[in-house]
Design a protein around this motif. Structure first.
Motif, PDB file in Angstrom:
ATOM      1  N   THR A 184     115.631  52.093  64.973  1.00 29.95           N
ATOM      2  CA  THR A 184     115.225  53.623  64.795  1.00 29.95           C
ATOM      3  C   THR A 184     115.150  53.807  63.318  1.00 29.95           C
ATOM      4  N   CYS A 185     114.728  52.839  62.673  1.00 36.70           N
ATOM      5  CA  CYS A 185     114.798  53.010  61.241  1.00 36.70           C
ATOM      6  C   CYS A 185     113.584  54.294  61.085  1.00 36.70           C
ATOM      7  N   GLY A 186     112.563  54.021  61.705  1.00 35.45           N
ATOM      8  CA  GLY A 186     111.385  55.183  61.414  1.00 35.45           C
ATOM      9  C   GLY A 186     111.862  56.554  61.790  1.00 35.45           C
ATOM     10  N   ALA A 187     112.686  56.651  63.006  1.00 40.89           N
ATOM     11  CA  ALA A 187     113.148  57.866  63.345  1.00 40.89           C
ATOM     12  C   ALA A 187     114.338  58.435  62.182  1.00 40.89           C
ATOM     13  N   VAL A 188     115.026  57.543  61.744  1.00 37.00           N
ATOM     14  CA  VAL A 188     116.126  58.023  60.689  1.00 37.00           C
ATOM     15  C   VAL A 188     115.097  58.310  59.467  1.00 37.00           C
ATOM     16  N   SER A 189     114.386  57.568  58.934  1.00 37.23           N
ATOM     17  CA  SER A 189     113.481  57.884  57.799  1.00 37.23           C
ATOM     18  C   SER A 189     112.753  59.060  57.959  1.00 37.23           C
ATOM     19  N   GLY A 190     112.216  59.284  59.103  1.00 35.42           N
ATOM     20  CA  GLY A 190     111.407  60.638  59.365  1.00 35.42           C
ATOM     21  C   GLY A 190     112.349  61.945  59.490  1.00 35.42           C
ATOM     22  N   LEU A 191     113.517  61.698  59.888  1.00 32.81           N
ATOM     23  CA  LEU A 191     114.590  63.050  59.922  1.00 32.81           C
ATOM     24  C   LEU A 191     115.035  63.075  58.643  1.00 32.81           C
ATOM     25  N   LEU A 192     115.194  62.135  57.963  1.00 30.15           N
ATOM     26  CA  LEU A 192     115.858  62.369  56.506  1.00 30.15           C
ATOM     27  C   LEU A 192     114.851  63.002  55.640  1.00 30.15           C
ATOM     28  N   ALA A 193     113.431  62.606  55.874  1.00 32.98           N
ATOM     29  CA  ALA A 193     112.425  63.333  55.103  1.00 32.98           C
ATOM     30  C   ALA A 193     112.408  64.829  55.624  1.00 32.98           C
TER      31      ALA A 193
ATOM     32  N   ASP B 125     106.164  65.107  46.462  1.00 26.96           N
ATOM     33  CA  ASP B 125     106.132  64.533  47.892  1.00 26.96           C
ATOM     34  C   ASP B 125     107.040  63.582  48.206  1.00 26.96           C
ATOM     35  N   LEU B 126     107.163  63.330  49.566  1.00 27.39           N
ATOM     36  CA  LEU B 126     108.063  62.492  50.176  1.00 27.39           C
ATOM     37  C   LEU B 126     107.453  61.717  50.780  1.00 27.39           C
ATOM     38  N   ALA B 127     107.622  60.162  50.918  1.00 32.35           N
ATOM     39  CA  ALA B 127     106.761  59.343  51.312  1.00 32.35           C
ATOM     40  C   ALA B 127     107.605  58.176  52.258  1.00 32.35           C
ATOM     41  N   LEU B 128     107.147  58.336  53.536  1.00 31.28           N
ATOM     42  CA  LEU B 128     107.634  57.337  54.631  1.00 31.28           C
ATOM     43  C   LEU B 128     106.654  56.004  54.440  1.00 31.28           C
ATOM     44  N   LEU B 129     107.575  54.884  54.149  1.00 28.73           N
ATOM     45  CA  LEU B 129     106.684  53.739  53.844  1.00 28.73           C
ATOM     46  C   LEU B 129     107.154  52.647  54.705  1.00 28.73           C
ATOM     47  N   LEU B 130     106.002  52.013  55.355  1.00 31.57           N
ATOM     48  CA  LEU B 130     106.275  50.692  56.328  1.00 31.57           C
ATOM     49  C   LEU B 130     106.424  49.360  55.280  1.00 31.57           C
ATOM     50  N   ILE B 131     107.585  48.779  55.471  1.00 33.36           N
ATOM     51  CA  ILE B 131     107.677  47.716  54.473  1.00 33.36           C
ATOM     52  C   ILE B 131     108.271  46.462  55.188  1.00 33.36           C
ATOM     53  N   ASP B 132     108.067  45.207  54.535  1.00 37.73           N
ATOM     54  CA  ASP B 132     108.462  44.098  54.980  1.00 37.73           C
ATOM     55  C   ASP B 132     109.902  43.929  54.356  1.00 37.73           C
ATOM     56  N   GLU B 133     110.767  43.676  55.121  1.00 35.96           N
ATOM     57  CA  GLU B 133     112.232  43.528  54.662  1.00 35.96           C
ATOM     58  C   GLU B 133     112.534  42.387  54.102  1.00 35.96           C
ATOM     59  N   ALA B 134     111.620  41.002  53.918  1.00 39.26           N
ATOM     60  CA  ALA B 134     111.826  39.901  53.539  1.00 39.26           C
ATOM     61  C   ALA B 134     112.093  40.167  51.981  1.00 39.26           C
ATOM     62  N   PRO B 135     111.344  40.769  50.996  1.00 37.31           N
ATOM     63  CA  PRO B 135     111.931  40.695  49.741  1.00 37.31           C
ATOM     64  C   PRO B 135     113.395  41.185  49.480  1.00 37.31           C
ATOM     65  N   MET B 136     113.802  42.136  50.258  1.00 38.25           N
ATOM     66  CA  MET B 136     115.109  42.521  50.116  1.00 38.25           C
ATOM     67  C   MET B 136     116.281  41.785  50.840  1.00 38.25           C
ATOM     68  N   HIS B 137     115.892  41.126  51.924  1.00 38.02           N
ATOM     69  CA  HIS B 137     116.980  40.740  53.139  1.00 38.02           C
ATOM     70  C   HIS B 137     116.566  39.217  53.114  1.00 38.02           C
ATOM     71  N   GLY B 138     115.524  38.643  52.933  1.00 36.46           N
ATOM     72  CA  GLY B 138     115.226  37.189  53.216  1.00 36.46           C
ATOM     73  C   GLY B 138     114.704  36.945  54.644  1.00 36.46           C
ATOM     74  N   GLU B 139     114.507  38.123  55.317  1.00 36.05           N
ATOM     75  CA  GLU B 139     114.103  37.879  56.813  1.00 36.05           C
ATOM     76  C   GLU B 139     113.072  38.760  56.806  1.00 36.05           C
ATOM     77  N   THR B 140     111.761  38.400  57.525  1.00 37.05           N
ATOM     78  CA  THR B 140     110.685  39.091  57.652  1.00 37.05           C
ATOM     79  C   THR B 140     110.720  39.991  58.823  1.00 37.05           C
ATOM     80  N   GLY B 141     110.513  41.446  58.669  1.00 37.60           N
ATOM     81  CA  GLY B 141     110.626  42.283  59.973  1.00 37.60           C
ATOM     82  C   GLY B 141     110.054  43.518  59.452  1.00 37.60           C
ATOM     83  N   PRO B 142     109.232  44.402  60.270  1.00 37.47           N
ATOM     84  CA  PRO B 142     108.875  45.754  60.028  1.00 37.47           C
ATOM     85  C   PRO B 142     109.744  46.787  59.755  1.00 37.47           C
ATOM     86  N   HIS B 143     109.911  47.580  58.956  1.00 42.37           N
ATOM     87  CA  HIS B 143     110.877  48.477  58.592  1.00 42.37           C
ATOM     88  C   HIS B 143     110.510  49.777  57.982  1.00 42.37           C
TER      89      HIS B 143
END
Length: 368
Positions: free
Chosen positions: A155-164, A290-308
């Motif tokens: 639910t990262c997209g939902a949470v990011s959207g609601l925070l925006a 502006d606010l920006a919702l960004l689709l990222i790859d988690e790998a640089p932060m967490h060492g594991e690839t995943g859309p976020h």
């Protein structure tokens, strides 16, 4: 007097900390570069500081600072000065400080410019039980964004959207963030059932099962926000996205849902741009309000690839400040790590790209 830096606790420091505090220091933090700075005098530890940091970010977090006696407080303060100096030398934008409930921020921390962060909406375990403080190392005036941690893996997209939405002055999370004399940052509040229901309901509306793709997120943001809050999508890919791992029916029905999102977007006048937007332009727009919702790859932060999905809400001095709804609480993180998190442009450029094609998905939301 000697000073050492080591992520492992020696027996003398473990004993000096006491069992409960030592257990916190020994929590698994391997993905986040734990470091212990330790000062010995006359063969025994007199002050120590534990820090951690996410990869590819421009912030370090002080997990805890300990000193043996009041006479050693100045030594502990000097360790904090060293941490700040290292952060400045590394080009960091912020030093954070996490304080468990029941403990106070040392007086010397306030004297060094550490200021309280607003409490999060209580949700996932990492939002409970700790207060947060920050010392910005660059001049970056901005309104602090709200924070809520996702309660599911998807639910990262939902949470990011609601925070925006909340940051834009529209309907968002409503869980109590009120302070009280006994809990000045509201950190003892219980999670809100209504907020979790909202999180899941937003995800169901936008979901591509289980991921949320940029156009679908843009459509639901347009539906959720008042008409005077503009919404705009940038996605430099013509076909369906986030379905690389699927085949056959599993791929086809997700592609069909995305085609429907495009039709819905056209019906409500959602602008969808197929050009690649640069990080400098994202930063410029965010710095402009502006606010920006960004689709990222988690790998640089967490060492594991995943859309976020994350929310960018401030920018300046070569960094973009995000709210990341994910907390790796099993590895020592709390909301202090993922709230008000600065990221340098070069690192963000690596993150905001997904899959072998490296496409970039961004949803802009206007505050007025």
């Amino acid at each position: 007097m000697t000073t050492t830096a080591d992520p492992l606790l020696d027996d003398d420091l473990r004993s000096a900390l006491g069992a409960e505090r030592a257990a916190r220091w020994a929590s698994p933090r391997a993905p986040y570069a734990p470091r212990v700075d330790l000062v010995h005098r006359d063969g025994r530890p007199v002050a120590a500081a534990l820090t951690s940091r996410r990869g590819a970010t421009a912030a370090v977090k002080i997990v805890d600072v300990w000193w043996r006696t009041e006479a050693d407080a100045a030594t502990a303060a000097a360790l904090v000065d060293d941490i700040v100096a290292r952060a400045e030398a590394a080009g960091d934008a912020a030093v954070k400080w996490e304080v468990p409930l029941g403990q106070d921020l040392p007086a010397f921390a306030s004297e060094r410019g550490f200021a309280p962060l607003a409490s999060p909406h209580p949700s996932a375990p990492g939002t409970l039980g700790a207060r947060g403080y920050v010392r910005w190392l660059v001049e970056l005036p901005h309104a602090e964004a709200p924070y809520y941690a996702q309660t599911t893996l998807y639910t990262c997209g939902a949470v990011s959207g609601l925070l925006a939405a909340e940051a834009a002055g529209a309907a968002g999370f409503g869980g109590a963030r009120d302070a009280s004399p006994d809990d000045p940052q509201g950190s003892a509040q219980l999670p809100s059932v209504a907020d979790r229901d909202l999180e899941l309901a937003f995800w169901r509306r936008a979901s591509n099962f289980p991921a949320i793709e940029p156009v679908g997120l843009g459509v639901v943001m347009r539906e959720h926000l008042p008409a005077d809050r503009p919404v705009e999508v940038f996605l430099d890919h013509d076909g369906p996205v986030l379905i690389e791992a699927y085949a056959g029916f599993e791929r086809d029905f997700r592609a069909e849902l995305q085609a429907e999102s495009l039709r819905q977007g056209e019906a409500v006048g959602l602008a969808v741009h197929r050009t690649r937007i640069g990080i400098e332009e994202i930063a410029r727009r965010v710095a402009g309000g502006d606010l920006a919702l960004l689709l990222i790859d988690e790998a640089p932060m967490h060492g594991e690839t995943g859309p976020h999905w994350v929310l960018a809400h401030a920018a300046g001095h070569g960094v973009v400040v995000i709210e990341d709804p994910w907390i790796s609480s099993d590895e020592g993180e709390t909301w202090v790590d993922s709230h008000e998190l600065p990221i340098a442009h070069a690192d963000l450029d690596r993150m905001v790209a997904w899959g072998a094609a490296g496409y970039r998905g961004v949803v802009f939301v206007g505050r007025t």
